[in-house]
Scaffold this motif. Sequence first.
Motif, PDB file in Angstrom:
ATOM      1  N   ALA A 167       0.844  -1.204   0.000  1.00 27.50           N
ATOM      2  CA  ALA A 167       0.000   0.000   0.000  1.00 27.50           C
ATOM      3  C   ALA A 167       0.875   1.248   0.000  1.00 27.50           C
ATOM      4  CB  ALA A 167      -0.929  -0.008   1.217  1.00 27.50           C
ATOM      5  N   ALA A 168       1.977   1.203   0.720  1.00 27.22           N
ATOM      6  CA  ALA A 168       2.853   2.380   0.787  1.00 27.22           C
ATOM      7  C   ALA A 168       3.473   2.654  -0.587  1.00 27.22           C
ATOM      8  CB  ALA A 168       3.945   2.160   1.839  1.00 27.22           C
ATOM      9  N   ILE A 169       3.864   1.607  -1.281  1.00 26.16           N
ATOM     10  CA  ILE A 169       4.432   1.797  -2.626  1.00 26.16           C
ATOM     11  C   ILE A 169       3.364   2.379  -3.560  1.00 26.16           C
ATOM     12  CG2 ILE A 169       5.311   0.576  -4.675  1.00 26.16           C
ATOM     13  CD1 ILE A 169       6.834  -1.280  -2.736  1.00 26.16           C
ATOM     14  N   GLN A 170       2.157   1.803  -3.498  1.00 28.61           N
ATOM     15  CA  GLN A 170       1.077   2.293  -4.364  1.00 28.61           C
ATOM     16  C   GLN A 170       0.693   3.732  -4.024  1.00 28.61           C
ATOM     17  OE1 GLN A 170       0.373   0.905  -6.976  1.00 28.61           O
ATOM     18  NE2 GLN A 170       0.742  -1.291  -6.750  1.00 28.61           N
ATOM     19  N   ALA A 171       0.882   4.103  -2.779  1.00 29.27           N
ATOM     20  CA  ALA A 171       0.547   5.477  -2.371  1.00 29.27           C
ATOM     21  C   ALA A 171       1.708   6.435  -2.639  1.00 29.27           C
ATOM     22  CB  ALA A 171       0.155   5.496  -0.897  1.00 29.27           C
ATOM     23  N   GLU A 172       2.640   5.984  -3.482  1.00 31.96           N
ATOM     24  CA  GLU A 172       3.776   6.823  -3.898  1.00 31.96           C
ATOM     25  C   GLU A 172       4.714   7.200  -2.759  1.00 31.96           C
ATOM     26  OE1 GLU A 172       5.028   7.192  -6.702  1.00 31.96           O
ATOM     27  OE2 GLU A 172       3.352   6.358  -7.807  1.00 31.96           O
ATOM     28  N   GLN A 173       4.854   6.308  -1.806  1.00 33.77           N
ATOM     29  CA  GLN A 173       5.892   6.554  -0.776  1.00 33.77           C
ATOM     30  C   GLN A 173       7.192   5.959  -1.304  1.00 33.77           C
ATOM     31  OE1 GLN A 173       4.996   5.781   3.279  1.00 33.77           O
ATOM     32  NE2 GLN A 173       2.807   6.042   2.931  1.00 33.77           N
ATOM     33  N   ASN A 174       7.678   6.568  -2.377  1.00 27.39           N
ATOM     34  CA  ASN A 174       8.804   5.968  -3.088  1.00 27.39           C
ATOM     35  C   ASN A 174      10.033   6.864  -3.147  1.00 27.39           C
ATOM     36  OD1 ASN A 174       7.332   3.562  -3.693  1.00 27.39           O
ATOM     37  ND2 ASN A 174       6.186   4.740  -5.207  1.00 27.39           N
ATOM     38  N   GLN A 175       9.986   7.985  -2.462  1.00 29.73           N
ATOM     39  CA  GLN A 175      11.173   8.852  -2.405  1.00 29.73           C
ATOM     40  C   GLN A 175      11.809   8.719  -1.021  1.00 29.73           C
ATOM     41  OE1 GLN A 175      11.790   9.599  -5.359  1.00 29.73           O
ATOM     42  NE2 GLN A 175       9.719   9.121  -6.061  1.00 29.73           N
ATOM     43  N   TYR A 176      12.911   9.425  -0.833  1.00 30.15           N
ATOM     44  CA  TYR A 176      13.626   9.307   0.447  1.00 30.15           C
ATOM     45  C   TYR A 176      12.682   9.448   1.636  1.00 30.15           C
ATOM     46  CZ  TYR A 176      17.824  10.421  -2.317  1.00 30.15           C
ATOM     47  OH  TYR A 176      18.831  10.432  -3.225  1.00 30.15           O
ATOM     48  N   ALA A 177      12.883   8.596   2.597  1.00 27.11           N
ATOM     49  CA  ALA A 177      12.178   8.754   3.876  1.00 27.11           C
ATOM     50  C   ALA A 177      12.902   9.816   4.696  1.00 27.11           C
ATOM     51  CB  ALA A 177      12.191   7.423   4.628  1.00 27.11           C
ATOM     52  N   PRO A 178      12.246  10.361   5.726  1.00 25.71           N
ATOM     53  CA  PRO A 178      13.009  11.209   6.655  1.00 25.71           C
ATOM     54  C   PRO A 178      14.224  10.390   7.126  1.00 25.71           C
ATOM     55  CG  PRO A 178      10.674  11.180   7.228  1.00 25.71           C
ATOM     56  CD  PRO A 178      10.862  10.163   6.143  1.00 25.71           C
ATOM     57  N   PRO A 179      15.406  11.002   7.153  1.00 24.92           N
ATOM     58  CA  PRO A 179      16.625  10.221   7.381  1.00 24.92           C
ATOM     59  C   PRO A 179      16.603   9.349   8.632  1.00 24.92           C
ATOM     60  CG  PRO A 179      17.164  12.503   6.865  1.00 24.92           C
ATOM     61  CD  PRO A 179      15.674  12.409   6.885  1.00 24.92           C
ATOM     62  N   TYR A 180      15.945   9.810   9.691  1.00 21.91           N
ATOM     63  CA  TYR A 180      16.003   9.024  10.940  1.00 21.91           C
ATOM     64  C   TYR A 180      14.798   8.126  11.101  1.00 21.91           C
ATOM     65  CZ  TYR A 180      18.722  13.246  11.211  1.00 21.91           C
ATOM     66  OH  TYR A 180      19.549  14.274  10.889  1.00 21.91           O
ATOM     67  N   GLY A 181      13.921   8.101  10.088  1.00 27.99           N
ATOM     68  CA  GLY A 181      12.705   7.301  10.164  1.00 27.99           C
ATOM     69  C   GLY A 181      11.501   8.212  10.281  1.00 27.99           C
ATOM     70  N   THR A 182      10.347   7.747   9.786  1.00 23.67           N
ATOM     71  CA  THR A 182       9.145   8.578   9.901  1.00 23.67           C
ATOM     72  C   THR A 182       8.787   8.726  11.379  1.00 23.67           C
ATOM     73  OG1 THR A 182       7.647   6.677   9.794  1.00 23.67           O
ATOM     74  CG2 THR A 182       8.205   7.723   7.687  1.00 23.67           C
ATOM     75  N   ALA A 183       8.085   9.818  11.693  1.00 21.10           N
ATOM     76  CA  ALA A 183       7.697  10.047  13.090  1.00 21.10           C
ATOM     77  C   ALA A 183       6.852   8.876  13.593  1.00 21.10           C
ATOM     78  CB  ALA A 183       6.938  11.361  13.206  1.00 21.10           C
ATOM     79  N   ALA A 184       5.952   8.400  12.743  1.00 20.03           N
ATOM     80  CA  ALA A 184       5.048   7.330  13.197  1.00 20.03           C
ATOM     81  C   ALA A 184       5.836   6.054  13.531  1.00 20.03           C
ATOM     82  CB  ALA A 184       4.010   7.036  12.114  1.00 20.03           C
ATOM     83  N   PHE A 185       6.837   5.754  12.723  1.00 25.82           N
ATOM     84  CA  PHE A 185       7.606   4.522  12.968  1.00 25.82           C
ATOM     85  C   PHE A 185       8.484   4.687  14.212  1.00 25.82           C
ATOM     86  CE2 PHE A 185      10.792   1.300  10.922  1.00 25.82           C
ATOM     87  CZ  PHE A 185      10.295   0.286  11.737  1.00 25.82           C
ATOM     88  N   ARG A 186       9.122   5.831  14.336  1.00 24.97           N
ATOM     89  CA  ARG A 186       9.963   6.045  15.526  1.00 24.97           C
ATOM     90  C   ARG A 186       9.117   6.020  16.801  1.00 24.97           C
ATOM     91  NH1 ARG A 186      11.657  10.740  15.593  1.00 24.97           N
ATOM     92  NH2 ARG A 186      11.047  11.556  13.570  1.00 24.97           N
ATOM     93  N   GLU A 187       7.904   6.595  16.699  1.00 25.59           N
ATOM     94  CA  GLU A 187       7.014   6.565  17.873  1.00 25.59           C
ATOM     95  C   GLU A 187       6.615   5.129  18.220  1.00 25.59           C
ATOM     96  OE1 GLU A 187       3.866   9.310  16.797  1.00 25.59           O
ATOM     97  OE2 GLU A 187       5.327  10.969  16.942  1.00 25.59           O
ATOM     98  N   ALA A 188       6.348   4.341  17.189  1.00 27.44           N
ATOM     99  CA  ALA A 188       5.944   2.939  17.429  1.00 27.44           C
ATOM    100  C   ALA A 188       7.101   2.162  18.073  1.00 27.44           C
ATOM    101  CB  ALA A 188       5.523   2.284  16.112  1.00 27.44           C
ATOM    102  N   ILE A 189       8.323   2.394  17.616  1.00 29.80           N
ATOM    103  CA  ILE A 189       9.496   1.686  18.172  1.00 29.80           C
ATOM    104  C   ILE A 189       9.677   2.069  19.646  1.00 29.80           C
ATOM    105  CG2 ILE A 189      12.030   1.538  18.061  1.00 29.80           C
ATOM    106  CD1 ILE A 189      11.652   2.019  14.936  1.00 29.80           C
ATOM    107  N   ALA A 190       9.583   3.366  19.922  1.00 30.32           N
ATOM    108  CA  ALA A 190       9.773   3.850  21.289  1.00 30.32           C
ATOM    109  C   ALA A 190       8.676   3.304  22.207  1.00 30.32           C
ATOM    110  CB  ALA A 190       9.775   5.375  21.308  1.00 30.32           C
ATOM    111  N   ALA A 191       7.422   3.391  21.743  1.00 35.84           N
ATOM    112  CA  ALA A 191       6.296   2.971  22.589  1.00 35.84           C
ATOM    113  C   ALA A 191       6.374   1.471  22.881  1.00 35.84           C
ATOM    114  CB  ALA A 191       4.972   3.309  21.900  1.00 35.84           C
ATOM    115  N   ASP A 192       6.775   0.692  21.889  1.00 30.46           N
ATOM    116  CA  ASP A 192       6.863  -0.755  22.065  1.00 30.46           C
ATOM    117  C   ASP A 192       7.926  -1.101  23.115  1.00 30.46           C
ATOM    118  OD1 ASP A 192       6.337  -3.553  21.138  1.00 30.46           O
ATOM    119  OD2 ASP A 192       8.448  -3.410  20.519  1.00 30.46           O
ATOM    120  N   PHE A 193       9.068  -0.447  23.036  1.00 30.76           N
ATOM    121  CA  PHE A 193      10.153  -0.730  23.984  1.00 30.76           C
ATOM    122  C   PHE A 193       9.733  -0.324  25.410  1.00 30.76           C
ATOM    123  CE2 PHE A 193      14.420  -0.469  25.877  1.00 30.76           C
ATOM    124  CZ  PHE A 193      15.058  -1.560  25.293  1.00 30.76           C
TER     125      PHE A 193
END
Length: 393
Positions: free
Chosen positions: A52-78
């Motif tokens: 779905a992310a590819i189809q939604a054109e998430q095909n250019q550079y990501a934020p260098p340190y990771g998207t906010a949503a992913f970093r938040e998920a990693i932190a919250a899980d830990f």
Amino acid sequence: MTRIRSAKRVSSFADSVFGEMTRLARLHNAVNLSQGFPDFEAPQAIKDAACAAIQAEQNQYAPPYGTAAFREAIAADFTRRYGVPIDPDEQVTVCCGSTEAMMASIFACIDPGDEVIVFEPFYENYGPDAILAGATPKYVRLREPEWRFDPDELTGAFTNRTRAIVVNSPNNPTGKVFTREDVQLIAGLCQKWDVLAISDEIYERIVFSGHAHVPVASIPGMADRTITTGGLSKTYSVTGWRIGWAISPPALTGGIRKMHDYLTVAAPTPFHDAGVAALSLPDAFYVQLAKDYQSKRDLMMDILSRHGFTAYKPGGAYYVMADVKRFGFSSDSEFAQYLVKEIGVATVPGSSFYIDPAAAPQTVRFCFSKRDETLHEADRRLARLSVTSGDRA
Ligand code: GLN
């Protein structure tokens, strides 16, 4: 001598043994129990999220340190699982696999001339990572059958030059799960000598009954002197996505992010959303994962004992080390070559996890992150070994 040649810094390294054994497995049509990757499917929900992310054109550079949503998920899980507060903006860097997270961390935090303590046998990257940073690795042995270290040997390894210790639990290649007592001893030494712990916890979700994962950062006093690396590869069976992360004390994050940016810019964009989907799978997924791996571990142990190996039962991760001395080969590498070419089963020679192969026990590492059918096929092939080895023994 021509100047068109490899730099000295790489010429002392051997090629990675994992890729080489997988190449040999393909060449000889062998059952591949060498490189650590699953031969079964990744969870549908996370594949859908990536597509779905590819189809939604998430095909250019990501934020260098990771998207906010992913970093938040990693932190919250830990934080949820281990009770350690993590600030996603100040402490989380998404990298191209935990391999890159480890290298970026070592490059960012170690100076030439420093010493880095590494448990041996070790995952092959740690030595070169330290050496490329200009540091000297100092090895402390884990000894079979239970892969314990000698507390005095560990204590004696710390000096004024020690800058960091690399910990990997659950451990590759041994499957050792460091006990709370082990981790507390390491933590005490790190605090006494003002040393950083770099803790590779990529197998944190693959832990068998009777064992528990104790993150180094969860020990009191360690959160501000521990970098924890982890990733999606092993838990979600997506080793090819190359998504890992470093969770670091805020004071070290800037350096790690600079290293990461110059090495790779950013991890592949579509997999940040997929990572969010992965980290929101229900607890039942992880319970099942550990259960499935435990039954594969038991199957692998049974296969190995029936075919004459002395195998050391792992408490976690997805590898078994097995002693191969009784098969009468001159080295474990020769045995592994024989096994892949003549028997049709690929493994990793255990000596490749030691700095001095001649001083290593003669073992091979079997990866059991495979469908049961694959393990049964290995079983059938190894039956031929029992016959031939009978002649040799
Ligand atoms: N972690 C995996 C293993 O130990 C793969 C490593 C690699 O290919 N570098 O087999």
